[in-house]
Structure formats: C-alpha cells, structure tokens
Motif scaffolding. Structure first.
Motif, PDB file in Angstrom:
ATOM      1  N   LEU A 105      -0.111   7.616  -6.887  1.00  0.00           N
ATOM      2  CA  LEU A 105      -1.216   6.888  -6.265  1.00  0.00           C
ATOM      3  C   LEU A 105      -1.085   5.382  -6.506  1.00  0.00           C
ATOM      4  O   LEU A 105      -1.348   4.572  -5.619  1.00  0.00           O
ATOM      5  CB  LEU A 105      -2.546   7.415  -6.822  1.00  0.00           C
ATOM      6  CG  LEU A 105      -3.812   7.105  -6.050  1.00  0.00           C
ATOM      7  CD1 LEU A 105      -3.718   7.564  -4.604  1.00  0.00           C
ATOM      8  CD2 LEU A 105      -5.006   7.762  -6.717  1.00  0.00           C
ATOM      9  N   ARG A 106      -0.644   5.021  -7.701  1.00  0.00           N
ATOM     10  CA  ARG A 106      -0.418   3.607  -7.998  1.00  0.00           C
ATOM     11  C   ARG A 106       0.641   3.032  -7.072  1.00  0.00           C
ATOM     12  O   ARG A 106       0.472   1.980  -6.479  1.00  0.00           O
ATOM     13  CB  ARG A 106       0.003   3.404  -9.456  1.00  0.00           C
ATOM     14  CG  ARG A 106       0.115   1.907  -9.839  1.00  0.00           C
ATOM     15  CD  ARG A 106       1.022   1.670 -11.014  1.00  0.00           C
ATOM     16  NE  ARG A 106       2.404   2.062 -10.808  1.00  0.00           N
ATOM     17  CZ  ARG A 106       3.301   1.355 -10.110  1.00  0.00           C
ATOM     18  NH1 ARG A 106       2.974   0.238  -9.540  1.00  0.00           N
ATOM     19  NH2 ARG A 106       4.544   1.788  -9.996  1.00  0.00           N
ATOM     20  N   LYS A 107       1.757   3.745  -6.920  1.00  0.00           N
ATOM     21  CA  LYS A 107       2.853   3.269  -6.075  1.00  0.00           C
ATOM     22  C   LYS A 107       2.426   3.156  -4.617  1.00  0.00           C
ATOM     23  O   LYS A 107       2.732   2.172  -3.955  1.00  0.00           O
ATOM     24  CB  LYS A 107       4.048   4.232  -6.156  1.00  0.00           C
ATOM     25  CG  LYS A 107       4.909   4.075  -7.357  1.00  0.00           C
ATOM     26  CD  LYS A 107       6.079   5.041  -7.252  1.00  0.00           C
ATOM     27  CE  LYS A 107       6.838   5.130  -8.539  1.00  0.00           C
ATOM     28  NZ  LYS A 107       7.854   6.189  -8.493  1.00  0.00           N
ATOM     29  N   GLU A 108       1.756   4.174  -4.113  1.00  0.00           N
ATOM     30  CA  GLU A 108       1.457   4.249  -2.690  1.00  0.00           C
ATOM     31  C   GLU A 108       0.206   3.476  -2.273  1.00  0.00           C
ATOM     32  O   GLU A 108       0.098   3.089  -1.111  1.00  0.00           O
ATOM     33  CB  GLU A 108       1.313   5.711  -2.264  1.00  0.00           C
ATOM     34  CG  GLU A 108       2.616   6.473  -2.358  1.00  0.00           C
ATOM     35  CD  GLU A 108       2.463   7.956  -2.060  1.00  0.00           C
ATOM     36  OE1 GLU A 108       1.329   8.402  -1.766  1.00  0.00           O
ATOM     37  OE2 GLU A 108       3.478   8.669  -2.133  1.00  0.00           O
ATOM     38  N   LYS A 109      -0.723   3.259  -3.196  1.00  0.00           N
ATOM     39  CA  LYS A 109      -1.970   2.605  -2.806  1.00  0.00           C
ATOM     40  C   LYS A 109      -2.309   1.415  -3.691  1.00  0.00           C
ATOM     41  O   LYS A 109      -2.304   0.273  -3.238  1.00  0.00           O
ATOM     42  CB  LYS A 109      -3.129   3.612  -2.828  1.00  0.00           C
ATOM     43  CG  LYS A 109      -4.442   3.027  -2.374  1.00  0.00           C
ATOM     44  CD  LYS A 109      -5.545   4.074  -2.331  1.00  0.00           C
ATOM     45  CE  LYS A 109      -6.846   3.471  -1.834  1.00  0.00           C
ATOM     46  NZ  LYS A 109      -7.907   4.468  -1.776  1.00  0.00           N
ATOM     47  N   PHE A 110      -2.627   1.668  -4.941  1.00  0.00           N
ATOM     48  CA  PHE A 110      -3.179   0.624  -5.804  1.00  0.00           C
ATOM     49  C   PHE A 110      -2.164  -0.423  -6.246  1.00  0.00           C
ATOM     50  O   PHE A 110      -2.538  -1.494  -6.694  1.00  0.00           O
ATOM     51  CB  PHE A 110      -3.859   1.255  -7.021  1.00  0.00           C
ATOM     52  CG  PHE A 110      -4.998   2.161  -6.636  1.00  0.00           C
ATOM     53  CD1 PHE A 110      -6.129   1.650  -6.016  1.00  0.00           C
ATOM     54  CD2 PHE A 110      -4.932   3.511  -6.872  1.00  0.00           C
ATOM     55  CE1 PHE A 110      -7.178   2.476  -5.650  1.00  0.00           C
ATOM     56  CE2 PHE A 110      -5.980   4.353  -6.516  1.00  0.00           C
ATOM     57  CZ  PHE A 110      -7.105   3.831  -5.896  1.00  0.00           C
ATOM     58  N   GLY A 111      -0.876  -0.177  -6.093  1.00  0.00           N
ATOM     59  CA  GLY A 111       0.133  -1.149  -6.460  1.00  0.00           C
ATOM     60  C   GLY A 111       0.664  -1.930  -5.266  1.00  0.00           C
ATOM     61  O   GLY A 111       1.592  -2.708  -5.408  1.00  0.00           O
ATOM     62  N   THR A 112       0.057  -1.738  -4.098  1.00  0.00           N
ATOM     63  CA  THR A 112       0.556  -2.405  -2.894  1.00  0.00           C
ATOM     64  C   THR A 112      -0.077  -3.775  -2.702  1.00  0.00           C
ATOM     65  O   THR A 112      -1.179  -4.050  -3.185  1.00  0.00           O
ATOM     66  CB  THR A 112       0.268  -1.564  -1.631  1.00  0.00           C
ATOM     67  OG1 THR A 112      -1.145  -1.480  -1.446  1.00  0.00           O
ATOM     68  CG2 THR A 112       0.884  -0.171  -1.739  1.00  0.00           C
TER      69      THR A 112
END
Length: 188
Positions: free
Chosen positions: A85-92
């Motif tokens: 989730l971090r990679k795909e959403k919150f880290g974008t």
C-alpha cells in the motif's frame, strides 16, 4: 491508535531553518501555520535515556492508564500488505504532493548571464501558469514555447529539468545553464 509528533532530541537550529518560509515569496491558499515555541523533551528528563527507551516508557504508561488496551503486533502478511500500500498509494508523488493547495510562486534569481524573475501559479503541485521577467537576453524574445512546455509539468526539480533539456532554451535565455534555469524556476 495515536499519532503525533514529539521533539525528543532535535537540533532546534536546523528545525528553525526548515520551518522558515523560503527566501522566495510563496503565497498559499492553504491553512496558515501558527508559530509556537518548541523545545526538546530530553533536557527536561531527570536522567538521559534513548528515544527507544522513551517510547517504551510512553507505551508502559498507556498500558498502566488503560489496562484494557492490548498491544497489537502486525503479522508478516499484514506488514507485506502495508508495504504494498505504501508503494502503490501513500509513497507516490500524487498522494504526497498532487493534492496540495493552489499557491503562487515569485522567485527572483541572479546569475552571471542575468537576473530572472519567475511568477508561477501552482495547482496540485503542477505548473498551471508561468511567466518570466528580468534582465536576461536571448535570440528569441517570445517565451510562449517555453511557457507552453512548462504548463502541466510537476513542480519538481527533476520534472522541470526534464522539460527544459528537451528545449533549445539558450535561444530564449542566452548564457544560462540547464541547472541555472531550473534553479530559477524551482528550488532544489
């Protein structure tokens, strides 16, 4: 769940510089910050401890105060889902910068080749409009191709530089390097 920020052993001089508005004028439509005096926790403790020991003491105190509270330990599967989730959403970029409030930038930078003033409207961290003024020279006075190319560009050093390097910008800004022109538009 609790979330917050505590200054445990922070270099307050660095913090002060990080919280100062940039030299350039930024006019934001966002929420204004409220200035407050801040201090570190460590100097006020009866004995010096590590930040990890301090975190453990907070957790112990919460367990004492709220005995019904149970500590939750994430499973390996949950940790993997969180990372995904971090990679795909919150880290974008889109999540972290793309929904920022509209603001205006007014930057003035002096280089050996001349002075450039940049006025830009930034919406969702993207250049909506941009104008150049100053004492710079070029073979072409009409900056429309530069302005048009920059509109819609993410307001980051990398993205602005990528757009500029694909243009023959020296015809418009004679004597400026790619780094200087990028710096005039967005601070790195």
């Amino acid at each position: 769940m609790h979330h917050g920020c505590l200054l445990f052993d922070t270099d307050l001089s660095v913090l002060g510089k990080a919280l100062e508005p940039p030299k350039d004028k930024i006019e934001s439509k966002g929420v204004k910050s409220v200035r407050s005096v801040v201090d570190n926790i460590l100097p006020h403790l009866p004995q010096k401890i590590s930040v990890e020991q301090f975190a453990d003491k907070i957790l112990d105190r919460m367990k004492e105060e709220f005995p019904e509270m149970k500590e939750y330990i994430f499973s390996e599967e949950e940790l993997n889902e969180i990372e995904q989730l971090r990679k795909e959403k919150f880290g974008t970029w889109e999540w972290n910068y793309g929904n920022s409030p509209t603001y205006n930038i007014s930057r003035e930078t002096r280089f050996q080749a001349g002075k450039i003033q940049v006025l830009a409207d930034i919406h969702n961290s993207t250049i909506k409009d941009i104008h150049f003024y100053g004492t710079f020279f070029g073979n072409i006075a009409d900056l429309t191709p530069i302005v048009s190319a920059l509109k819609g560009t993410k307001y980051t050093v990398e993205n602005v530089k990528e757009v500029l390097k694909n243009l023959d910008f020296n015809n418009y800004f004679a004597g400026f390097s790619l780094e200087e022109l990028t710096q005039a538009i967005v601070e790195g």
